[in-house]
Enzyme design. Structure first.
Site, PDB file in Angstrom:
ATOM      1  N   HIS A  88      -3.581  -4.628  -9.783  1.00  0.00           N
ATOM      2  CA  HIS A  88      -4.515  -3.803  -9.418  1.00  0.00           C
ATOM      3  C   HIS A  88      -5.834  -4.334  -9.443  1.00  0.00           C
ATOM      4  O   HIS A  88      -6.157  -4.982 -10.555  1.00  0.00           O
ATOM      5  CB  HIS A  88      -4.578  -2.418 -10.053  1.00  0.00           C
ATOM      6  CG  HIS A  88      -5.429  -1.551  -9.667  1.00  0.00           C
ATOM      7  ND1 HIS A  88      -5.586  -0.731  -8.600  1.00  0.00           N
ATOM      8  CD2 HIS A  88      -6.733  -0.901 -10.351  1.00  0.00           C
ATOM      9  CE1 HIS A  88      -6.434   0.161  -8.479  1.00  0.00           C
ATOM     10  NE2 HIS A  88      -7.335  -0.203  -9.639  1.00  0.00           N
ATOM     11  N   ASN A 137       2.945  -4.880 -10.321  1.00  0.00           N
ATOM     12  CA  ASN A 137       1.928  -4.644  -9.599  1.00  0.00           C
ATOM     13  C   ASN A 137       0.589  -5.180 -10.038  1.00  0.00           C
ATOM     14  O   ASN A 137       0.307  -5.225 -11.146  1.00  0.00           O
ATOM     15  CB  ASN A 137       1.706  -3.127  -9.424  1.00  0.00           C
ATOM     16  CG  ASN A 137       0.670  -2.658  -8.215  1.00  0.00           C
ATOM     17  OD1 ASN A 137       0.601  -3.094  -7.373  1.00  0.00           O
ATOM     18  ND2 ASN A 137      -0.199  -1.795  -8.524  1.00  0.00           N
ATOM     19  N   MET A 160       0.782  -1.113  -0.019  1.00  0.00           N
ATOM     20  CA  MET A 160      -0.063   0.006   0.021  1.00  0.00           C
ATOM     21  C   MET A 160       0.751   1.306   0.065  1.00  0.00           C
ATOM     22  O   MET A 160       0.312   2.412   0.182  1.00  0.00           O
ATOM     23  CB  MET A 160      -0.868  -0.113   1.320  1.00  0.00           C
ATOM     24  CG  MET A 160      -1.773  -1.196   1.099  1.00  0.00           C
ATOM     25  SD  MET A 160      -2.793  -1.572  -0.281  1.00  0.00           S
ATOM     26  CE  MET A 160      -4.006   0.046  -0.182  1.00  0.00           C
TER      27      MET A 160
END
Ligand code: GRF
Length: 258
Positions: free
Chosen positions: A153, A151, A129
Site C-alpha cells: 500500500h 499486499n 485493484m
C-alpha cells in the site's frame, strides 16, 4: 529452498518487474510462476510474458454477465452472510451486495484453481485493484497464523488507506510518508504489517517527485518482505494488547554443518 510466487496486477507492474528481477538476481529465494490481472490491458501482463511467465485474466465483467444474463450460480460453498459480516462493512449490505459478492466468488474460485495448478506458495498483490473476499482468503490461507497473501500500500498504514495513498498523504501535507507491505485480511488495507519505509518529504518536492521516491522505495521493501517470507522468518502472533495480530521477524536460521 525456493518458493513459488503468484502475482496479481492491474496496471503498469513496476513492482512486479522489481520482484521478477529480484528472483532472477537471487535477492528472493523464489520464482514468479504466474501473473494474473483483472485488466487485460495491464502492462504488467506484458512484462510477465516478456519474462516467459504464464499469465491469466480474472474477468469480473464476464462473471457478472454470466450470473445476470446466463443464469450462472454462485459457488455452492459461498456463505453470503458470513462473508459480509467478516468484511466488517467492506461489502455493504444493500440489494446488490449478493451480486457483487457472487461475482467475486465466481472469479475467485477460478483463481484458487489456477494458484493450485501452479503450486503457488505466496500470492503477492502488486497494484491489484480488486478486493479479495473471505471466500477466497479462507480457502487460500485457512490458518490465521500462517497467512500467505501479501499486499503493498502506498502509505504508512494505518494512515491513508484507500486507492489514493500518495495523493491523500500529499494533500494532507505530511512530512513523513512511504509504503507499507502487509498480509491481507478481510478488511481493505488492514492486516498485520510486515514492513514499512519512512521517507522524508523534502521542501521543494512536487507531487511527482514525492510519489516517484515512494515508488522506488516500494521495490526494495516488497523484495525484502517477500524474501523474509521465503526464508520462513515471518511469524504472526497476537500483539501486546492480546487482540491485534502482529508480525514478528525471526532471526536468520543458522545451518548446522552436520
Ligand atoms: C503502487 O504504488 C502500489 O503501492 C499500489 O499500486 C501501485 C502499483 O504500481 N498498490 P505498479 O503497477 O507496481 O507500477
Amino acid at each position: 529452498m525456493t518458493i513459488k510466487i503468484g502475482v496479481l496486477v492491474s496496471g503498469s507492474g513496476t513492482n512486479l518487474q522489481a520482484i521478477m528481477d529480484a528472483c532472477e538476481n537471487n535477492k528472493i529465494d523464489g520464482k514468479v510462476v504466474c501473473v494474473g490481472s483483472d485488466n487485460p490491458e495491464a502492462f504488467g501482463l506484458r512484462r510477465a510474458e516478456n519474462n516467459g511467465i504464464k499469465t491469466f485474466i480474472l474477468n469480473y465483467k464476464e462473471a457478472r454477465k454470466d450470473i445476470l444474463d446466463r443464469g450462472m450460480k454462485a459457488p455452492e460453498d459461498l456463505n453470503v452472510t458470513e462473508c459480509i459480516s467478516k468484511c466488517g462493512g467492506e461489502i455493504p449490505i444493500y440489494p446488490k451486495a449478493y451480486l457483487k459478492l457472487a461475482t467475486r466468488a465466481v472469479v475467485e474460485k477460478l483463481l484458487l484453481k489456477l494458484l493450485t495448478l501452479h503450486g503457488v506458495d505466496l500470492l503477492v498483490c502488486a497494484g491489484f485493484m480488486k478486493i479479495l473476499t473471505p471466500y477466497f482468503l479462507d480457502k487460500f490461507q485457512p490458518e490465521p497464523t500462517n497467512p500467505h497473501v501479501m499486499n503493498i500500500h502506498p502509505a504508512l498504514l494505518p494512515s491513508f488507506p484507500g486507492i489514493n495513498g500518495y495523493g491523500d498523504a500529499w494533500n494532507y501535507g505530511v512530512k513523513v510518508y512511504g509504503p507499507t507491505v502487509h498480509f491481507m485480511n478481510y478488511v481493505m488495507d488492514d492486516g498485520p504489517i510486515i514492513g514499512q519505509t519512512a521517507l522524508i518529504k523534502r521542501e521543494g518536492d512536487n507531487f511527482e517527485i514525492f510519489k516517484n521516491r515512494g515508488l522506488e522505495a516500494e521495490y526494495d521493501l516488497y523484495t525484502n518482505c517477500i524474501q523474509l517470507f521465503a526464508q520462513g522468518r515471518l511469524k504472526v502472533k497476537l500483539g501486546p494488547d492480546g487482540k491485534q495480530p502482529v508480525v514478528e521477524i525471526l532471526p536468520p536460521r543458522r545451518f548446522s554443518s552436520r
